[in-house]
Enzyme design. Structure first.
Site, PDB file in Angstrom:
ATOM      1  N   LYS A 100     -90.818 -24.686 110.340  1.00  0.00           N
ATOM      2  CA  LYS A 100     -90.308 -23.560 109.542  1.00  0.00           C
ATOM      3  C   LYS A 100     -89.565 -24.035 108.304  1.00  0.00           C
ATOM      4  O   LYS A 100     -88.680 -24.888 108.396  1.00  0.00           O
ATOM      5  CB  LYS A 100     -89.391 -22.704 110.419  1.00  0.00           C
ATOM      6  CG  LYS A 100     -88.917 -21.404 109.799  1.00  0.00           C
ATOM      7  CD  LYS A 100     -88.105 -20.627 110.827  1.00  0.00           C
ATOM      8  CE  LYS A 100     -87.635 -19.287 110.336  1.00  0.00           C
ATOM      9  NZ  LYS A 100     -86.800 -18.620 111.375  1.00  0.00           N
ATOM     10  N   GLU A 154     -91.867 -16.554 118.100  1.00  0.00           N
ATOM     11  CA  GLU A 154     -90.814 -17.512 117.771  1.00  0.00           C
ATOM     12  C   GLU A 154     -89.758 -17.502 118.880  1.00  0.00           C
ATOM     13  O   GLU A 154     -89.374 -16.434 119.370  1.00  0.00           O
ATOM     14  CB  GLU A 154     -90.148 -17.104 116.446  1.00  0.00           C
ATOM     15  CG  GLU A 154     -89.079 -18.076 115.980  1.00  0.00           C
ATOM     16  CD  GLU A 154     -88.328 -17.593 114.746  1.00  0.00           C
ATOM     17  OE1 GLU A 154     -88.181 -16.368 114.563  1.00  0.00           O
ATOM     18  OE2 GLU A 154     -87.886 -18.445 113.959  1.00  0.00           O
ATOM     19  N   CYS A 174     -91.452 -16.114 111.043  1.00  0.00           N
ATOM     20  CA  CYS A 174     -90.336 -15.172 110.864  1.00  0.00           C
ATOM     21  C   CYS A 174     -89.890 -14.999 109.408  1.00  0.00           C
ATOM     22  O   CYS A 174     -90.596 -14.393 108.620  1.00  0.00           O
ATOM     23  CB  CYS A 174     -89.173 -15.589 111.771  1.00  0.00           C
ATOM     24  SG  CYS A 174     -88.026 -14.229 112.100  1.00  0.00           S
TER      25      CYS A 174
END
Ligand code: NAG
Ligand code: NAG
Ligand code: NAG
Ligand code: NAG
Ligand code: NAG
Ligand code: NAG
Ligand code: NAG
Ligand code: NAG
Length: 541
Positions: free
Chosen positions: A179, A79, A212
């Site tokens: 995301k 990321e 993440c």
């Protein structure tokens, strides 16, 4: 396979033969694939997004070539690895972003020539093509303006996403994931509705992908495992480690182990800010390779990943009633302490255990049920009698409540664990340092009444900030009138150097996102406008 086919009738035989012919052409006869991940320390020029991207994408191309030389089928970068996480605010973000055509467009940036597709995206596609490898990268995406009728956006700000993009061996975009669970990333927009993204490969493996902070949530990660049965993941991250439960490799392996999923994890490398931790995890098959390091190097990890047999040994689905929890003790969420320390060059935050129920392990044998309110954990621990009990202190810690992650997300957690302390105060617990104690046995169990709401991470940590191995973990769903599940973690052999051992759980029933931007224009109004617009666009087609 052929033996089984002859016994199963001609139709199935035909299907299997076709499948295996295709498989041989594509090299699918192997029972493993080769995965590569890069723990990457990006170059950054805060004033120049284009220069930053140019430099990092060249390093990516070099790593891709190295990975290919080691036989990799797929490579994953972290990321924010292309832009660094020092991106400017939204109004300045444009030069750091790219349009990413949707997978349905079957676009190959390397050979195509579209406006607003960045040089970086082209170069990534060319690296995949030149090395005939699947390539996964995370990049700041500008949602494409191509079809937008300006008057339909009542807001003039463009929409940006934190996005994973996947290229196949020909450099074609085959997946794009935006995301869902942003972590105080104000420049980026949340995507509504959330996208559950998978892609297929010529080596016969279907991958899911997420980013993440998503690892701490149900959507989309558990949609992929519990609903779609996906067993292989590519995960990009830029984590900030927190002891004693949320250090990077510990949580990555915990997820892989609880879901019994293969997981290729690429982490952002900036240890002085707390970011390091990458690995190739094989679920119940253990850790193929992992790194958590305070040095300043980027690092390539390559490992064979045995394919999971579909259907077999899959983790429990954890279906059942989502019983609203009546076990709540605390409705007020605790905040993280700002306290942090440097452990071997890595900045590590420390959890705040002040509201946990804790009991010190004073005797050689510890057999006790510890409860926080009505939530209880059974502990059984036996220390080797030759341990130096004055130098290493442990506590059983139990919690059922909620906490803040960052500034704006409140999340339900439950914890049953043993953790290391440096003295008799609870505030000293969560320290990570070598221990002189050997545990001959540890077994910790707990029962939850609402397993569908729970994601449990088996949690093991030693003083190298890595999960030690050689323990068993099980989630057993008990079929009774009400769905309950019993979680057990136990050492398989005497183990020294234990910093943390136990079960860390997310309780989704209690998650509250109070992120103010959720209620702002970009979070609510735009998605509504966008879906209205997509409706229009679809009708036109
Ligand atoms: C990539 O590799 C090339 C050729 O080996 C080298 O000249 C170049 O400096 C490398 N680039 C980066 C950014 O490491
Ligand atoms: C490229 O971006 C500019 C500026 O945002 C926009 O006006 C233009 O329509 C875009 N072109 C395409 C083909 O998307
Ligand atoms: C993902 O799972 C949640 C339940 O955990 C469900 O509400 C949601 O509809 C699922 N999303 C999709 C796209 O399947
Ligand atoms: C036990 O640890 C203490 C403190 O670290 C140390 O002073 C002592 O010498 C140790 N004793 C033994 C027997 O190792
Ligand atoms: C964390 O903060 C609490 C007060 O909120 C305090 O009691 C506790 O000692 C702190 N812990 C550490 C490790 O500093
Ligand atoms: C216990 O350790 C903490 C550091 O972790 C320290 O701040 C505190 O003063 C110590 N307390 C005692 C009683 O030694
Ligand atoms: C911690 O665990 C890792 C992985 O199992 C192992 O390689 C390492 O040697 C351990 N470190 C210590 C200090 O025991
Ligand atoms: C099942 O749940 C209901 C409602 O929470 C409760 O009244 C009942 O006693 C439970 N049954 C068992 C066997 O635990």
């Amino acid at each position: 396979m052929r033996y089984a086919a002859t016994a199963l009738g001609p139709l199935l035989l035909l299907i299997l033969v076709q499948f295996s012919q295709q498989a041989t052409e594509q090299g699918d006869s192997r029972d493993y694939y080769v995965g590569a991940v890069v723990e990457f320390a990006p170059y950054v020029d805060r004033k120049d997004g284009q220069a930053t991207l140019r430099n990092n994408v060249q390093q990516y191309a070099n790593f891709t070539k190295l990975a290919k030389q080691q036989g990799a089928d797929i490579i994953v970068f972290p990321e924010d690895g292309l832009t660094s996480y020092h991106m400017p605010s939204k109004s300045q973000l444009d030069p750091w972003t790219t349009v990413i055509p949707a997978p349905e467009e079957e676009y190959v940036p390397c050979t195509g020539n579209r406006e607003n597709v960045s040089h970086a995206l082209k170069e990534l596609s060319c690296a995949a093509l030149a090395n005939s490898i699947y390539l996964v990268a995370n990049i700041a995406e500008k949602e494409c303006c191509l079809h937008a009728h300006e008057e339909e956006y009542s807001v003039d700000a463009p929409i940006y996403h934190n996005t994973n993009v996947v290229f196949d061996r020909t450099g074609k975009i085959i997946a794009r994931y935006r995301k869902v669970n942003l972590y105080d990333e104000k420049a980026f927009d949340v995507v509504q509705p959330p996208e559950i993204v998978t892609f297929d490969t010529d080596f016969g493996v279907k991958f899911g992908t997420f980013i993440c902070f998503d690892i701490s949530f149900s959507v989309p990660a558990l949609n992929l495992t519990r609903q779609l049965g996906v067993r292989d993941f590519v995960y990009t991250t830029a984590w900030f480690s927190e002891a004693p439960f949320l250090t990077a490799v510990q949580i990555q392996y915990g997820w892989s182990r609880s879901q019994d999923a293969n997981m290729l994890v690429a982490g952002y490398h900036n240890p002085t800010a707390g970011s390091t931790g990458s690995g190739i995890y094989l679920g119940t098959g253990g850790i193929a390779d992992a790194i958590f390091s305070g040095d300043s190097q980027s690092r390539l990890l390559v490992a064979r990943v045995p394919k999971k047999t579909p259907g077999s040994e899959s983790p429990p689905k954890m279906e059942g009633n989502a019983i609203p929890s009546s076990d709540r003790v605390l409705e007020n969420c605790y905040k993280m302490n700002t306290s942090a320390e440097s452990v071997a060059g890595v900045y590590i935050m420390r959890d705040n255990l002040a509201q946990f129920e804790t009991v010190p392990l004073k005797e050689t044998t510890f057999n006790q049920t510890v409860c926080h309110g009505t939530f209880c954990c059974d502990f059984h621990a036996v220390k080797a009698s030759d341990g130096n009990e004055t130098s290493s202190i442990y506590r059983a810690v139990v919690y059922n409540g909620c906490r803040f992650y960052g500034a704006s997300v409140q999340a339900g957690i439950r914890v049953c664990a043993l953790t290391q302390c440096s003295n008799d105060s609870v505030a000293s617990c969560g320290v990570v340092k070598p221990s002189s104690v050997t545990f001959n046995e540890i077994r910790i169990t707990t029962t939850v009444r609402d397993p569908a709401n729970i994601l449990a991470y088996p949690s093991a940590l030693n003083s190298s900030l890595l999960p030690f191995e050689r323990w068993t973990y099980s989630e057993k769903q008990e079929t009774s009138e009400n769905a309950t599940a019993r979680f057990t973690i136990a050492l398989e052999k005497p183990t020294s150097d234990v910093s943390t051992f136990g079960i860390y759980m997310r309780d989704f029933d209690r998650t509250v996102s109070s992120a103010p931007e959720l209620f702002g224009l970009s979070g609510i109004i735009l998605p509504i406008l966008m879906s209205a617009f997509h409706l229009l666009a679809n009708n036109r087609l």
